[in-house]
Design a protein around this motif. Sequence first.
Motif, PDB file in Angstrom:
ATOM      1  N   ASN A 204      13.215  93.872  24.649  1.00 36.96           N
ATOM      2  CA  ASN A 204      13.332  95.054  23.775  1.00 36.96           C
ATOM      3  C   ASN A 204      13.786  96.292  24.544  1.00 36.96           C
ATOM      4  O   ASN A 204      13.294  97.402  24.307  1.00 36.96           O
ATOM      5  N   ILE A 205      14.724  96.096  25.450  1.00 39.73           N
ATOM      6  CA  ILE A 205      15.267  97.196  26.240  1.00 39.73           C
ATOM      7  C   ILE A 205      16.680  97.472  25.749  1.00 39.73           C
ATOM      8  O   ILE A 205      17.485  96.552  25.617  1.00 39.73           O
ATOM      9  N   GLY A 206      16.954  98.751  25.508  1.00 42.38           N
ATOM     10  CA  GLY A 206      18.259  99.147  25.004  1.00 42.38           C
ATOM     11  C   GLY A 206      19.013 100.073  25.933  1.00 42.38           C
ATOM     12  O   GLY A 206      18.658 100.245  27.102  1.00 42.38           O
ATOM     13  N   ARG A 207      20.028 100.671  25.392  1.00 38.25           N
ATOM     14  CA  ARG A 207      20.933 101.535  26.164  1.00 38.25           C
ATOM     15  C   ARG A 207      20.243 102.752  26.782  1.00 38.25           C
ATOM     16  O   ARG A 207      20.688 103.249  27.811  1.00 38.25           O
ATOM     17  N   GLU A 208      19.175 103.226  26.152  1.00 39.57           N
ATOM     18  CA  GLU A 208      18.507 104.405  26.701  1.00 39.57           C
ATOM     19  C   GLU A 208      17.968 104.140  28.111  1.00 39.57           C
ATOM     20  O   GLU A 208      17.998 105.028  28.970  1.00 39.57           O
ATOM     21  N   THR A 209      17.518 102.930  28.374  1.00 36.44           N
ATOM     22  CA  THR A 209      17.049 102.595  29.722  1.00 36.44           C
ATOM     23  C   THR A 209      18.217 102.542  30.692  1.00 36.44           C
ATOM     24  O   THR A 209      18.103 102.992  31.835  1.00 36.44           O
ATOM     25  N   ILE A 210      19.337 102.015  30.244  1.00 37.04           N
ATOM     26  CA  ILE A 210      20.527 101.985  31.101  1.00 37.04           C
ATOM     27  C   ILE A 210      20.914 103.404  31.482  1.00 37.04           C
ATOM     28  O   ILE A 210      21.188 103.686  32.656  1.00 37.04           O
ATOM     29  N   ASP A 211      20.905 104.298  30.511  1.00 31.76           N
ATOM     30  CA  ASP A 211      21.229 105.701  30.786  1.00 31.76           C
ATOM     31  C   ASP A 211      20.264 106.294  31.822  1.00 31.76           C
ATOM     32  O   ASP A 211      20.683 107.012  32.732  1.00 31.76           O
ATOM     33  N   LYS A 212      18.971 105.994  31.674  1.00 30.30           N
ATOM     34  CA  LYS A 212      17.979 106.509  32.623  1.00 30.30           C
ATOM     35  C   LYS A 212      18.225 105.983  34.034  1.00 30.30           C
ATOM     36  O   LYS A 212      18.122 106.732  35.009  1.00 30.30           O
ATOM     37  N   ILE A 213      18.526 104.695  34.139  1.00 34.82           N
ATOM     38  CA  ILE A 213      18.753 104.101  35.457  1.00 34.82           C
ATOM     39  C   ILE A 213      19.974 104.721  36.120  1.00 34.82           C
ATOM     40  O   ILE A 213      19.926 105.123  37.288  1.00 34.82           O
TER      41      ILE A 213
END
Length: 167
Positions: A127-136
Amino acid sequence: MKTLIEEGPKVYANPADYDAMANLMWSATMALNGLIACGVPGDWSVHSIGHELTAFHGIDHARTLAIVLPGLWKTLREEKKDKLLQYGARVWNITTGTADERVDAAIARTVEFFESLGIKTRLSDYNIGRETIDKIVSRFEERKWLDLGDRGLTTLLVTRQALECQL
């Protein structure tokens, strides 16, 4: 990796199998202590990205590696083609087909292996989306981690692409 393929299923089937667990732990120790990297370049960028997934979502490191590694290989397939072909031949005995077919097969076999152990390999499985990619990517930019890996190939764009293809 060959040891993981041989011993991993035994350990999952029976965690009390001392010999299988000892072989698995010895293999992990050799990977972590740097011995296998003596005399050859090592690319630890997958670990750096994986640590971020652990930090944000509490996913254990082995699982984050199973998510990030296929995406990084897909994204850097041309730059890492020779090593992926060598890996496919030595680990999975993939020796027929075009170079691109063998690279695809090596990545697919690796994903199949992880999945066979119940280790999910996609961000969406957690349940990981684009917002985590942006944070990383933002954290890497803040830290000036702009070109990770043995040849500096894992740029911010590559990090983003590697994670996006694992959504």
